[in-house]
Design an enzyme around this catalytic site. Structure first.
Site, PDB file in Angstrom:
ATOM      1  N   HIS A  21      41.009  36.252  46.002  1.00  0.00           N
ATOM      2  CA  HIS A  21      41.113  37.282  45.004  1.00  0.00           C
ATOM      3  C   HIS A  21      39.473  37.944  45.082  1.00  0.00           C
ATOM      4  O   HIS A  21      39.224  38.883  44.121  1.00  0.00           O
ATOM      5  CB  HIS A  21      41.261  36.883  43.592  1.00  0.00           C
ATOM      6  CG  HIS A  21      41.911  37.889  42.762  1.00  0.00           C
ATOM      7  ND1 HIS A  21      41.363  38.507  41.797  1.00  0.00           N
ATOM      8  CD2 HIS A  21      43.409  38.155  42.804  1.00  0.00           C
ATOM      9  CE1 HIS A  21      42.253  39.228  41.164  1.00  0.00           C
ATOM     10  NE2 HIS A  21      43.357  38.997  41.612  1.00  0.00           N
TER      11      HIS A  21
ATOM     12  N   HIS B   5      51.594  43.722  49.118  1.00  0.00           N
ATOM     13  CA  HIS B   5      50.986  43.217  48.181  1.00  0.00           C
ATOM     14  C   HIS B   5      51.934  44.128  46.851  1.00  0.00           C
ATOM     15  O   HIS B   5      52.085  45.128  46.681  1.00  0.00           O
ATOM     16  CB  HIS B   5      49.595  43.944  47.653  1.00  0.00           C
ATOM     17  CG  HIS B   5      48.988  43.568  46.470  1.00  0.00           C
ATOM     18  ND1 HIS B   5      49.126  44.315  45.303  1.00  0.00           N
ATOM     19  CD2 HIS B   5      48.416  42.532  45.972  1.00  0.00           C
ATOM     20  CE1 HIS B   5      48.406  43.662  44.349  1.00  0.00           C
ATOM     21  NE2 HIS B   5      47.924  42.566  44.616  1.00  0.00           N
TER      22      HIS B   5
END
Length: 383
Positions: free
Chosen positions: A183, A283
């Protein structure tokens, strides 16, 4: 040729921004411009684009895309590209609906019958992953993704990484494939250590091991690990992607169809990636319209490998009752069996949006605010 009559947008729970385009013959299409935590900025950009493109030919999708991207002088970035994404997706949906075909038939036709998918477990501060993984198995998934760590300092104790390895080991012991999302939380001193520690346990991929602005660091890290490196949600066009392909530092590209310019641009990014032997895994921790658009790309893209689904993701759960099944008329399109979702067969995006519900929720929907972490000294850490 028929012109665009109207472009509307709808802010809906939990954190999504839908776009509807209608032409002068009352054909319509839906898109999604969600940019998590920056809804008002995208809405402002959509207001500007609506003024420019009302009256454009609805069929001339590429021309509209080029005008939006090139004629504003300042190009790219998450806000402009997210606003453009919603309009672009909606125009493709409109065209395919008008022609009464699934959208992927306009992009060369199907190369597969079903689409492999994965779901999230663990939340922002990953915990209780074994029980969460067992629940996903019952839902039909055989692959999941979780955050690799909580917040980590620029240089932290190596002990901060020990639980990451244990969580991966526990979930893999259930027979699941596991992607680990760094992340962008880790900086280079910690990312190198964690990638090495994870290697013996074979994650499906490690995502955003460093922030994408550190292209030179990602290149270095790619030479130090055998873990497949995935990234792309914070790359907003083929020009942003280009360096990572040239550096051979990425194995799986993860452009976000609601951030990167929509169907028109993700299709080009996928073709670029294929030429460099790089896979595509879009994504999509977002809404059902973005997911349907990704599914259409998956159906016609040879180097596609797996699709993220936001079903039951912690962001949706935290925000209340709304999830990806709540704004569409047929919830069964998202059924998962043996790790796959059947290819969408309906016209356009392959889903029917419940417009009445969208308009109802949009009346009072509040914005989703960005999250963040702070260390014990009060300084900001990457989220």
């Amino acid at each position: 040729m028929v012109k665009i009559k109207s472009i509307e947008y709808f802010r809906v729970l939990p954190r999504w921004l839908f776009v509807k385009v209608c032409d002068e013959n009352d054909n319509h299409g839906w898109g999604e411009s969600t940019l998590e935590g920056h809804t008002q900025a995208v809405e402002g950009c959509l207001d500007a684009l609506i003024q420019r493109f009302r009256g454009f030919e609805a069929d001339d999708i590429e021309h509209l895309w080029q005008c939006a991207y090139r004629l504003g002088f300042y190009r790219g970035g998450p806000v402009l590209m997210s606003a453009l994404s919603g309009i672009d997706i909606a125009l493709w949906d409109l065209k395919a609906r008008r022609l009464h075909v699934p959208l992927h038939q306009l992009l060369g036709g199907a190369v597969r019958d079903k689409v492999r998918v994965y779901a999230w477990i663990g939340g922002d501060r990953p915990r209780d992953v074994e029980n969460a993984a067992k629940a996903r198995i019952k839902q039909g998934f055989n692959a999941v993704k979780m955050n690799a760590t909580e917040d980590v300092d620029w240089l932290d104790s190596p002990r901060a990484l020990e639980t990451s390895v244990e969580r991966l080991r526990v979930v893999k012991a259930l027979g699941m494939d596991v992607g680990l999302d760094f992340h962008g939380r880790l900086h280079k001193p910690m990312a190198k250590q964690l990638a090495k520690a994870l290697e013996p346990h074979c994650p499906l991929f490690i995502e955003e091991p460093l922030l994408s602005e550190h292209a030179e660091g990602i290149k270095q890290l790619s030479r130090l690990t055998t873990c497949p490196i995935a990234l792309g949600e914070r790359l907003y066009s083929r020009w942003d992607v280009k360096r990572f392909l040239e550096d051979t530092s990425v194995d799986i590209l993860q452009p976000d169809i609601s951030h990167c310019g929509g169907i028109s641009e993700i299709r080009k990014i996928a073709a670029m990636a294929e030429a460099y032997d790089v896979a595509l895994a879009p994504h999509c921790p977002l809404g059902p319209i973005a997911l349907a658009a990704c599914m259409q790309i998956a159906m016609c893209t040879p180097n596609f490998v797996i699709q993220e689904m936001s079903l039951g993701i912690h962001y949706n759960v935290e925000a209340g009752e709304y999830d990806i099944c709540d704004y569409i008329q047929d919830r069964a399109v998202w059924d998962v069996k043996d790790g796959y979702v059947e290819g969408l067969k309906g016209i356009g995006l392959g889903i029917e949006v419940d417009e009445e519900e969208v308009r109802k929720v949009a009346v009072n929907a509040v914005v989703w605010l960005p999250k963040g972490f702070k260390g014990p000294d009060g300084s900001i850490r990457e989220w």
